[in-house]
Scaffold this motif. Sequence first.
Motif, PDB file in Angstrom:
ATOM      1  N   ASN A  40       0.822  -1.213   0.000  1.00 55.19           N
ATOM      2  CA  ASN A  40       0.000   0.000   0.000  1.00 55.19           C
ATOM      3  C   ASN A  40       0.855   1.262   0.000  1.00 55.19           C
ATOM      4  O   ASN A  40       0.541   2.246  -0.682  1.00 55.19           O
ATOM      5  CB  ASN A  40      -0.936   0.022   1.209  1.00 55.19           C
ATOM      6  N   ASP A  58      -9.829   4.347  -2.847  1.00 54.80           N
ATOM      7  CA  ASP A  58      -8.700   3.457  -2.586  1.00 54.80           C
ATOM      8  C   ASP A  58      -7.378   4.179  -2.787  1.00 54.80           C
ATOM      9  O   ASP A  58      -6.420   3.986  -2.012  1.00 54.80           O
ATOM     10  CB  ASP A  58      -8.760   2.232  -3.505  1.00 54.80           C
ATOM     11  N   GLN A  70      -6.512   6.288   0.245  1.00 61.77           N
ATOM     12  CA  GLN A  70      -5.989   5.504   1.365  1.00 61.77           C
ATOM     13  C   GLN A  70      -4.550   5.080   1.134  1.00 61.77           C
ATOM     14  O   GLN A  70      -3.744   5.020   2.064  1.00 61.77           O
ATOM     15  CB  GLN A  70      -6.888   4.288   1.609  1.00 61.77           C
ATOM     16  N   GLN A  71      -4.206   4.798  -0.107  1.00 61.39           N
ATOM     17  CA  GLN A  71      -2.821   4.442  -0.422  1.00 61.39           C
ATOM     18  C   GLN A  71      -1.892   5.653  -0.257  1.00 61.39           C
ATOM     19  O   GLN A  71      -0.777   5.511   0.264  1.00 61.39           O
ATOM     20  CB  GLN A  71      -2.744   3.887  -1.851  1.00 61.39           C
TER      21      GLN A  71
END
Length: 358
Positions: free
Chosen positions: A219, A332, A335-336
């Motif tokens: 991530n 997403d 969040q990464q």
Amino acid sequence: MQLGLLIKINLKLFIYIVFILFGAACSSEKDDYVPIAENAKLEFTIPANFPEPSYNVTLNPPTEKGFELGKKLFYDGKLASDGVISCGFCHIQDFAFTHHTHIVSHGVDGALGTRNAQPLHNMAFMKEFTWDGAAIHLDLQPIIPITAEVEMNETFSSIINKLEAQPEYVKLFAEAFEDQKINSENILKSLSQFMIMMISANSKYDKIERNEGSVFTENEAAGFELFKSKCASCHEGTLFTDQSYRNNGLPVDPQYNDIGRNRVTGLADDLHKFKVPSLRNIELTFPYMHDGRLKTLEDVLNHYSDGMVDSETLDSQLKDQNGALGIPMTADEKQQIIAFLKTLTDDDFLNDNRFSEF
């Protein structure tokens, strides 16, 4: 109105600059101090992945006694008119020397400022200071909070009188500076000696950059790639700021109507522009933006994807050819990016006892 404010701000700084450069600053009249101890120079080390400092360390090399004096002054309420509000009151080490959870800074007698306290780290590598660049040298930066009515609300002549009444300070100034004087120049230089040693360069990101054994998670690695394509044009390099001033599309808060860099330059092109902040230790320096309006990193990324407002000075990189505003990011991807930003947290710096009050 803007021009009058600009003249007032610059005149105050000019007066102090003249005092410092020509040795006419308020000072102690005592000439009989005798140094009591050796004053060894401290090692100012530039991290391998850092640029050259902007601060000319040779003109004010940090020493053991100068650093000790600067640290004591940093945490001492005597620099404020109420005897309470120290530099360290708004710059707390556990949170990268920010005013943790406070939207805007709190000053003497409960006064509220209009801007969020900026973190203090890697100051020797910065060219200008404050959200609008009103201070062009680190030695001059403390003048602004010390003399501001809504911050420390004090004068240097009063500070000097208070320090001269303290034998401990008489001794510390005598040991720290060759001229042995308690004056505004030495007060400011000692604060700089403390601050230039505050280097944050040992985060997970730094260890990876220097090939010291750490590796990104999946991530974090994905977030780093996204960061480079979506954020690094402003938050560039190892300092994570290009040190420019930009309008990032924040709606103007009518409570403050902060005109930003325009307050210093008077230029229409600088209206609502603020200095691009470093993102080091960003995980802990909330709330975010110049007025602390955004509480979380999620809020920040949501602003960049969906919250901008257009204006004549909006940064051109935040508007595409079709006039669409913002930086496209999925949930997403956000969040990464946040996962990567957390690799900029430097626990060694946050827990370094050299910079602690006690």
